[in-house]
Design a protein around this motif. Structure first.
Motif, PDB file in Angstrom:
ATOM      1  N   GLU A  57      36.445 -20.259  19.257  1.00 43.68           N
ATOM      2  CA  GLU A  57      37.358 -19.549  18.370  1.00 43.68           C
ATOM      3  C   GLU A  57      36.719 -19.270  17.017  1.00 43.68           C
ATOM      4  N   ASN A  58      35.817 -20.155  16.568  1.00 40.39           N
ATOM      5  CA  ASN A  58      35.167 -19.917  15.281  1.00 40.39           C
ATOM      6  C   ASN A  58      34.087 -18.835  15.355  1.00 40.39           C
ATOM      7  N   HIS A  59      33.915 -18.227  16.539  1.00 36.17           N
ATOM      8  CA  HIS A  59      33.010 -17.080  16.692  1.00 36.17           C
ATOM      9  C   HIS A  59      33.777 -15.761  16.691  1.00 36.17           C
ATOM     10  N   ILE A  60      35.088 -15.837  16.392  1.00 32.14           N
ATOM     11  CA  ILE A  60      35.934 -14.646  16.468  1.00 32.14           C
ATOM     12  C   ILE A  60      36.602 -14.393  15.122  1.00 32.14           C
ATOM     13  N   ASN A  61      36.449 -13.177  14.621  1.00 34.96           N
ATOM     14  CA  ASN A  61      37.124 -12.752  13.394  1.00 34.96           C
ATOM     15  C   ASN A  61      38.005 -11.554  13.740  1.00 34.96           C
ATOM     16  N   VAL A  62      39.274 -11.613  13.357  1.00 31.92           N
ATOM     17  CA  VAL A  62      40.235 -10.573  13.726  1.00 31.92           C
ATOM     18  C   VAL A  62      40.713  -9.843  12.474  1.00 31.92           C
ATOM     19  N   VAL A  63      40.611  -8.505  12.492  1.00 27.11           N
ATOM     20  CA  VAL A  63      41.097  -7.683  11.393  1.00 27.11           C
ATOM     21  C   VAL A  63      42.008  -6.603  11.968  1.00 27.11           C
ATOM     22  N   ILE A  64      43.280  -6.630  11.587  1.00 27.15           N
ATOM     23  CA  ILE A  64      44.241  -5.637  12.049  1.00 27.15           C
ATOM     24  C   ILE A  64      44.317  -4.512  11.022  1.00 27.15           C
ATOM     25  N   GLY A  65      44.170  -3.266  11.478  1.00 21.81           N
ATOM     26  CA  GLY A  65      44.283  -2.166  10.535  1.00 21.81           C
ATOM     27  C   GLY A  65      43.690  -0.870  11.069  1.00 21.81           C
ATOM     28  N   ASP A  66      43.922   0.183  10.312  1.00 24.76           N
ATOM     29  CA  ASP A  66      43.463   1.532  10.641  1.00 24.76           C
ATOM     30  C   ASP A  66      42.059   1.730  10.083  1.00 24.76           C
ATOM     31  N   ILE A  67      41.081   1.975  10.952  1.00 27.48           N
ATOM     32  CA  ILE A  67      39.688   2.076  10.547  1.00 27.48           C
ATOM     33  C   ILE A  67      39.436   3.235   9.595  1.00 27.48           C
ATOM     34  N   THR A  68      40.329   4.199   9.509  1.00 31.64           N
ATOM     35  CA  THR A  68      40.131   5.316   8.585  1.00 31.64           C
ATOM     36  C   THR A  68      40.469   4.939   7.146  1.00 31.64           C
ATOM     37  N   GLN A  69      41.066   3.768   6.939  1.00 29.31           N
ATOM     38  CA  GLN A  69      41.468   3.338   5.597  1.00 29.31           C
ATOM     39  C   GLN A  69      40.349   2.548   4.916  1.00 29.31           C
ATOM     40  N   ASP A  70      40.047   2.907   3.688  1.00 31.16           N
ATOM     41  CA  ASP A  70      38.974   2.249   2.940  1.00 31.16           C
ATOM     42  C   ASP A  70      39.206   0.751   2.811  1.00 31.16           C
ATOM     43  N   THR A  71      40.446   0.352   2.581  1.00 29.86           N
ATOM     44  CA  THR A  71      40.741  -1.081   2.419  1.00 29.86           C
ATOM     45  C   THR A  71      40.443  -1.856   3.698  1.00 29.86           C
ATOM     46  N   VAL A  72      40.707  -1.247   4.847  1.00 23.48           N
ATOM     47  CA  VAL A  72      40.432  -1.917   6.125  1.00 23.48           C
ATOM     48  C   VAL A  72      38.916  -2.022   6.334  1.00 23.48           C
ATOM     49  N   GLN A  73      38.197  -0.969   6.009  1.00 22.76           N
ATOM     50  CA  GLN A  73      36.737  -1.006   6.130  1.00 22.76           C
ATOM     51  C   GLN A  73      36.146  -2.100   5.240  1.00 22.76           C
ATOM     52  N   GLU A  74      36.627  -2.176   4.018  1.00 18.80           N
ATOM     53  CA  GLU A  74      36.147  -3.210   3.098  1.00 18.80           C
ATOM     54  C   GLU A  74      36.467  -4.606   3.621  1.00 18.80           C
ATOM     55  N   THR A  75      37.658  -4.760   4.197  1.00 15.48           N
ATOM     56  CA  THR A  75      38.058  -6.053   4.749  1.00 15.48           C
ATOM     57  C   THR A  75      37.175  -6.448   5.921  1.00 15.48           C
ATOM     58  N   LEU A  76      36.822  -5.468   6.761  1.00 18.96           N
ATOM     59  CA  LEU A  76      35.933  -5.746   7.882  1.00 18.96           C
ATOM     60  C   LEU A  76      34.595  -6.317   7.407  1.00 18.96           C
ATOM     61  N   ILE A  77      34.019  -5.675   6.408  1.00 21.80           N
ATOM     62  CA  ILE A  77      32.736  -6.129   5.883  1.00 21.80           C
ATOM     63  C   ILE A  77      32.873  -7.495   5.218  1.00 21.80           C
ATOM     64  N   LYS A  78      33.857  -7.634   4.337  1.00 22.93           N
ATOM     65  CA  LYS A  78      34.010  -8.865   3.559  1.00 22.93           C
ATOM     66  C   LYS A  78      34.309 -10.079   4.434  1.00 22.93           C
ATOM     67  N   THR A  79      35.279  -9.930   5.336  1.00 21.30           N
ATOM     68  CA  THR A  79      35.659 -11.090   6.153  1.00 21.30           C
ATOM     69  C   THR A  79      34.549 -11.481   7.126  1.00 21.30           C
ATOM     70  N   THR A  80      33.792 -10.490   7.603  1.00 20.10           N
ATOM     71  CA  THR A  80      32.662 -10.804   8.482  1.00 20.10           C
ATOM     72  C   THR A  80      31.616 -11.607   7.727  1.00 20.10           C
ATOM     73  N   LEU A  81      31.302 -11.162   6.519  1.00 18.49           N
ATOM     74  CA  LEU A  81      30.320 -11.890   5.703  1.00 18.49           C
ATOM     75  C   LEU A  81      30.841 -13.263   5.300  1.00 18.49           C
ATOM     76  N   ASP A  82      32.125 -13.340   4.941  1.00 22.23           N
ATOM     77  CA  ASP A  82      32.699 -14.626   4.533  1.00 22.23           C
ATOM     78  C   ASP A  82      32.672 -15.633   5.677  1.00 22.23           C
ATOM     79  N   LYS A  83      32.958 -15.169   6.887  1.00 24.48           N
ATOM     80  CA  LYS A  83      33.061 -16.093   8.026  1.00 24.48           C
ATOM     81  C   LYS A  83      31.719 -16.370   8.687  1.00 24.48           C
TER      82      LYS A  83
END
Length: 282
Positions: A57-83
């Motif tokens: 489970e610690n190998h899985i990061n989940v981000v819910i959102g619309d990929i066309t939205q800048d905030t979702v894109q930023e969250t994808l990058i940030k949470t991946t790096l954080d985790k």
């Protein structure tokens, strides 16, 4: 050692279909994965499939959102790096043929439909590539874009905006590959043909039963899929994994691998067969 051990991958559009299968394949071979999509229930199903494949489970990061939205894109990058601390692989899979709200087809489709189609299928890829670039440069990573045989050269009359968006994506793949190779980032793409996913449910407005009938029909027609069967998401995921694996595909850059069971090789005349054509002249 598993093929993707110590690799970190972001897979967009991974709540079903090709993206889901790719996430499961990469993670089952050692990758830590960020999965993302708009539908929380379907994304939860992807997570369950990962856990059932014995992915920690610690190998899985989940981000819910619309990929066309800048905030979702930023969250994808940030949470991946954080985790996970880095990004090695970006799979730009999210895409769709957006139906015209008034049911129009061909050149009569609305310009609003055009903008939405390009926002999802092209612009989001450009934006994710720009955001991931510095991190992929550090890891000397890989980008795999998911295109379509709809990009051409055969005309796609019913849904032209999707086709020209994928054609634009193919050119972007080639351009980005040459631009980014100086940073040791490889960029390639996969162009699937017919794949038995929920794609037709969205783009053609078909329910699950009718969608299955469509895929079965295509598979039964030699002029549609010469291979004789409609691909499953896992078939395309294996091609994506090949391009994401530097050991396997190190010398390939800027290329589009067509995985369509021979569909794009067929001309109209082929459907009639040589003997049928010859019979006309006897």
């Amino acid at each position: 050692m598993a093929r993707f051990s110590d690799k970190v991958a972001i897979i967009t559009g991974s709540s079903n279909g090709i993206g889901q299968a790719t996430a499961v394949l990469l993670a089952s071979e050692g990758a830590k994965v960020t999965i993302t999509g708009r539908n929380s229930d379907r994304l939860e199903e992807t997570k369950k499939l990962l856990l059932n494949a014995h992915v920690p489970e610690n190998h899985i990061n989940v981000v819910i959102g619309d990929i066309t939205q800048d905030t979702v894109q930023e969250t994808l990058i940030k949470t991946t790096l954080d985790k996970f601390g880095k990004i090695d692989i970006l799979i730009n899979n999210a895409g769709a043929g957006i139906p015209d709200p008034q049911g129009k087809t061909g050149v009569n489709q609305s310009i609003d439909t055009y903008h939405k189609t390009f926002e999802l299928n092209v612009q989001s890829v450009l934006e994710m590539t720009q955001k991931a670039r510095p991190h992929l440069a550090k890891s000397q990573g890989e980008i795999v874009n998911i295109s379509s045989i709809g990009a051409g050269p055969a005309a796609q009359v019913a849904n032209p905006y999707y086709s020209i968006a994928k054609a634009a994506l193919d050119q972007y793949t080639r351009t980005a590959a040459i631009d980014l190779v100086a940073e040791n980032i490889r960029v390639n793409s996969v162009s699937p043909g017919a794949v038995a996913t929920g794609f037709s449910n969205v783009s053609r407005g078909l329910n699950e039963e009718k969608s299955k009938k469509l895929y079965d029909y295509l598979a039964s027609q030699k002029e549609c899929i010469p291979r004789g069967f409609c691909a499953g998401p896992e078939d395309i995921a294996k091609v994506i994994a090949f391009l994401a694996d530097r050991n396997a595909s190190n010398y390939i850059i800027g290329q589009t691998i067509v995985a369509d069971g021979g569909t794009s090789l067929i001309l109209g005349a082929h459907a009639h067969g040589a003997k049928m054509i010859e019979a006309v002249f006897k």
